[in-house]
Design a protein around this motif. Structure first.
Motif, mmCIF file in Angstrom:
data_model
loop_
_atom_site.group_PDB
_atom_site.id
_atom_site.type_symbol
_atom_site.label_atom_id
_atom_site.label_comp_id
_atom_site.label_asym_id
_atom_site.label_seq_id
_atom_site.Cartn_x
_atom_site.Cartn_y
_atom_site.Cartn_z
ATOM 1 N N GLN A 67 100.811 55.788 33.989
ATOM 2 C CA GLN A 67 100.605 54.673 34.919
ATOM 3 C C GLN A 67 99.125 54.353 35.099
ATOM 4 O OE1 GLN A 67 99.165 55.314 38.115
ATOM 5 N NE2 GLN A 67 98.986 57.520 37.763
ATOM 6 N N ASP A 68 98.238 55.356 34.924
ATOM 7 C CA ASP A 68 96.803 55.099 34.950
ATOM 8 C C ASP A 68 96.383 54.691 33.549
ATOM 9 O OD1 ASP A 68 94.091 54.996 35.116
ATOM 10 O OD2 ASP A 68 93.799 57.023 35.886
ATOM 11 N N THR A 69 96.270 53.392 33.323
ATOM 12 C CA THR A 69 95.918 52.898 31.992
ATOM 13 C C THR A 69 94.409 52.910 31.755
ATOM 14 O OG1 THR A 69 96.101 50.632 32.837
ATOM 15 C CG2 THR A 69 98.002 51.547 31.690
ATOM 16 N N GLY A 70 93.686 53.516 32.665
ATOM 17 C CA GLY A 70 92.313 53.902 32.417
ATOM 18 C C GLY A 70 91.272 52.809 32.491
ATOM 19 N N LEU A 106 99.000 45.826 31.619
ATOM 20 C CA LEU A 106 98.473 47.156 31.909
ATOM 21 C C LEU A 106 97.817 47.154 33.287
ATOM 22 C CD1 LEU A 106 96.822 47.770 28.423
ATOM 23 C CD2 LEU A 106 99.069 48.551 29.202
ATOM 24 N N ARG A 107 97.854 48.299 33.952
ATOM 25 C CA ARG A 107 97.307 48.381 35.305
ATOM 26 C C ARG A 107 95.809 48.093 35.299
ATOM 27 N NH1 ARG A 107 97.347 53.843 38.777
ATOM 28 N NH2 ARG A 107 95.166 53.935 38.136
ATOM 29 N N LYS A 108 95.369 47.276 36.241
ATOM 30 C CA LYS A 108 93.956 46.946 36.364
ATOM 31 C C LYS A 108 93.327 47.887 37.378
ATOM 32 C CE LYS A 108 95.973 43.215 34.542
ATOM 33 N NZ LYS A 108 97.412 43.158 34.287
ATOM 34 N N SER A 109 92.398 48.722 36.904
ATOM 35 C CA SER A 109 91.906 49.831 37.720
ATOM 36 C C SER A 109 90.404 49.796 37.979
ATOM 37 C CB SER A 109 92.252 51.163 37.037
ATOM 38 O OG SER A 109 93.635 51.254 36.798
ATOM 39 N N VAL A 110 89.748 48.681 37.660
ATOM 40 C CA VAL A 110 88.290 48.623 37.768
ATOM 41 C C VAL A 110 87.891 47.808 38.992
ATOM 42 C CG1 VAL A 110 86.158 47.847 36.642
ATOM 43 C CG2 VAL A 110 87.989 48.881 35.287
ATOM 44 N N VAL A 111 86.918 48.326 39.746
ATOM 45 C CA VAL A 111 86.389 47.615 40.911
ATOM 46 C C VAL A 111 84.978 47.123 40.611
ATOM 47 C CG1 VAL A 111 87.822 48.804 42.602
ATOM 48 C CG2 VAL A 111 85.611 49.794 41.972
ATOM 49 N N LYS A 112 84.597 45.966 41.202
ATOM 50 C CA LYS A 112 83.315 45.327 40.917
ATOM 51 C C LYS A 112 82.137 46.175 41.369
ATOM 52 C CE LYS A 112 85.000 40.557 41.315
ATOM 53 N NZ LYS A 112 84.886 39.282 42.069
ATOM 54 N N PRO A 114 81.007 50.064 43.171
ATOM 55 C CA PRO A 114 81.552 51.397 43.430
ATOM 56 C C PRO A 114 81.788 51.706 44.901
ATOM 57 C CG PRO A 114 79.248 51.531 42.796
ATOM 58 C CD PRO A 114 79.674 50.126 42.549
ATOM 59 N N LEU A 115 81.149 50.962 45.802
ATOM 60 C CA LEU A 115 81.343 51.215 47.232
ATOM 61 C C LEU A 115 82.133 50.114 47.930
ATOM 62 C CD1 LEU A 115 77.854 52.712 48.173
ATOM 63 C CD2 LEU A 115 79.968 53.913 47.643
ATOM 64 N N LEU A 116 81.985 48.869 47.500
ATOM 65 C CA LEU A 116 82.732 47.777 48.135
ATOM 66 C C LEU A 116 84.181 47.731 47.675
ATOM 67 C CD1 LEU A 116 80.015 44.964 48.089
ATOM 68 C CD2 LEU A 116 80.531 46.651 49.880
ATOM 69 N N ARG A 117 84.448 48.188 46.437
ATOM 70 C CA ARG A 117 85.802 48.466 45.936
ATOM 71 C C ARG A 117 86.704 47.243 45.768
ATOM 72 N NH1 ARG A 117 84.943 53.176 43.824
ATOM 73 N NH2 ARG A 117 87.191 53.540 43.679
ATOM 74 N N GLU A 118 86.167 46.078 45.463
ATOM 75 C CA GLU A 118 87.005 44.912 45.182
ATOM 76 C C GLU A 118 87.430 44.933 43.716
ATOM 77 O OE1 GLU A 118 86.816 40.010 45.071
ATOM 78 O OE2 GLU A 118 85.095 41.171 45.783
ATOM 79 N N ASN A 119 88.732 44.832 43.462
ATOM 80 C CA ASN A 119 89.262 44.927 42.101
ATOM 81 C C ASN A 119 88.874 43.696 41.279
ATOM 82 O OD1 ASN A 119 91.290 44.973 39.802
ATOM 83 N ND2 ASN A 119 91.936 46.794 40.919
ATOM 84 N N THR A 120 88.484 43.918 40.011
ATOM 85 C CA THR A 120 88.118 42.798 39.142
ATOM 86 C C THR A 120 89.337 42.062 38.603
ATOM 87 O OG1 THR A 120 88.047 44.159 37.122
ATOM 88 C CG2 THR A 120 86.016 44.000 38.425
ATOM 89 N N LYS A 121 90.493 42.677 38.724
ATOM 90 C CA LYS A 121 91.785 42.082 38.378
ATOM 91 C C LYS A 121 92.020 41.884 36.873
ATOM 92 C CE LYS A 121 92.582 39.795 42.821
ATOM 93 N NZ LYS A 121 91.444 40.386 43.524
ATOM 94 N N ASP A 122 91.120 42.370 36.030
ATOM 95 C CA ASP A 122 91.364 42.269 34.586
ATOM 96 C C ASP A 122 90.856 43.501 33.826
ATOM 97 O OD1 ASP A 122 88.630 41.938 34.645
ATOM 98 O OD2 ASP A 122 88.642 39.863 33.920
ATOM 99 N N ASN A 123 90.521 44.545 34.566
ATOM 100 C CA ASN A 123 90.063 45.828 34.030
ATOM 101 C C ASN A 123 88.716 45.743 33.301
ATOM 102 O OD1 ASN A 123 91.527 48.388 34.475
ATOM 103 N ND2 ASN A 123 90.932 48.792 32.367
ATOM 104 N N THR A 124 87.991 44.663 33.509
ATOM 105 C CA THR A 124 86.623 44.601 32.997
ATOM 106 C C THR A 124 85.657 44.849 34.163
ATOM 107 O OG1 THR A 124 86.341 42.216 33.394
ATOM 108 C CG2 THR A 124 87.299 42.895 31.280
ATOM 109 N N PRO A 125 84.436 45.243 33.869
ATOM 110 C CA PRO A 125 83.865 45.415 32.540
ATOM 111 C C PRO A 125 84.267 46.745 31.907
ATOM 112 C CG PRO A 125 82.228 45.962 34.189
ATOM 113 C CD PRO A 125 83.429 45.453 34.936
ATOM 114 N N ALA A 126 84.166 46.791 30.580
ATOM 115 C CA ALA A 126 84.370 48.038 29.851
ATOM 116 C C ALA A 126 83.082 48.850 29.866
ATOM 117 C CB ALA A 126 84.771 47.728 28.406
ATOM 118 N N ILE A 127 83.198 50.107 29.480
ATOM 119 C CA ILE A 127 82.029 50.943 29.226
ATOM 120 C C ILE A 127 81.797 50.911 27.716
ATOM 121 C CG2 ILE A 127 81.047 53.252 29.404
ATOM 122 C CD1 ILE A 127 81.548 51.924 32.107
#
Length: 280
Positions: A67-70, A106-112, A114-127
């Motif tokens: 479920q954690d698509t990373g 796929l689950r979107k797990s990235v936040v814009k 690190p402290l405000l925690r708003e989801n980017t809704k598309d799992n970007t940016p990548a590393i």
């Protein structure tokens, strides 16, 4: 000089994000199968059997393995004789991740932030990690990294006098501290040498090496085998519920370092050690 349209980069990364989240590489499938056959603890065998069933269902029904698509980690090995056209390479990479996670459901797990925690809704940016290499090919490795195991990873800034025993103790400390939280059976990537950030990057990249391939450096190969044996003697076992299969592999990379230091990075991955590799 070879020219590559960045649209091809986007297309391949989109497909690779979906592929990596639904299918393990063949070396991982073999390692999981072997572990299920060799595990001595009844509960451990049961858990490994359930994980095998999970892989089967994920592939047949196109349901993510976990479920954690990373967070998408991308290694780009770019031939120095390659020219990219019709766009910006980095933007094309992010677009591939965006399309892969949206179109692949796929689950979107990235936040814009690190402290405000708003989801980017598309799992970007990548590393993204770039390496310029000889030739006119591009090797892309997409490695979605779940954070259950990522959170258990460590960097140790050892002293040279700590030597190889200090390295062994660092690896074992990271694994014991991780325990069941890293969703074992795990794959342990280790980077030794370089600097603070270099050892962590080597440990991350070590996770993408096939688990049935050992280092070509004799002492490193011996260290990989010894640490795998020691980790599997901890009794943590599958799911952290006991057994002899705590890790499927220990992959170690090394690099020259400063006379005053001995950096060690330990990047742990859970049993879904996901990555997809393509050469364009």
């Amino acid at each position: 000089m070879r020219t590559i349209d960045v649209a091809d980069i986007t297309k391949n990364i989109k497909e690779m994000c979906i592929e990596a989240n639904h299918f393990l590489t063949e070396d991982m499938v073999r390692a999981m199968r072997c572990a299920a056959e060799e595990e001595k603890a009844p509960l451990g065998r049961q858990i490994l059997g359930q994980l095998q069933e999970n892989l089967k269902i994920a592939g047949e029904d196109m349901i993510p393995i976990c479920q954690d698509t990373g967070m998408a980690v991308i290694f780009m090995e770019v031939g120095q004789d390659v020219h990219f056209q019709n766009g910006v390479l980095e933007e094309a990479i992010h677009e591939g991740v965006r399309q892969g996670y949206i179109d692949g459901y796929l689950r979107k797990s990235v936040v814009k932030d690190p402290l405000l925690r708003e989801n980017t809704k598309d799992n970007t940016p990548a590393i993204i990690h770039y390496e310029i290499v000889p030739g006119e090919q591009v090797k892309i490795t997409v490695a979605p990294k779940g954070f259950g195991s990522e959170n258990m990873s460590r960097v140790f800034m050892l002293k040279p006098a700590d030597g190889i025993e200090g390295v062994k103790n660092a690896i074992m400390t990271a694994v014991r501290d991780a325990g069941p939280n890293a969703c074992p059976p795990m794959v342990v990537g280790v980077g030794i040498g370089g600097t603070f950030e270099k050892c962590a990057l080597m440990a991350k990249k070590a996770l993408t090496r096939p688990v049935d391939e050992r280092s070509e450096i004799p002492y490193v190969k011996d260290l990989e085998e010894e640490m795998l044996e020691r980790i599997n003697q901890t009794g943590i076992g599958p799911g952290g519920l006991g057994g002899v299969t705590t890790a499927l592999a220990v992959n170690i990379n090394t690099y020259p370092t400063h006379i005053a230091g001995l950096p060690v990075g330990v990047n742990i991955c859970c049993h879904v050690n996901r990555h997809s590799v393509r050469i364009l």
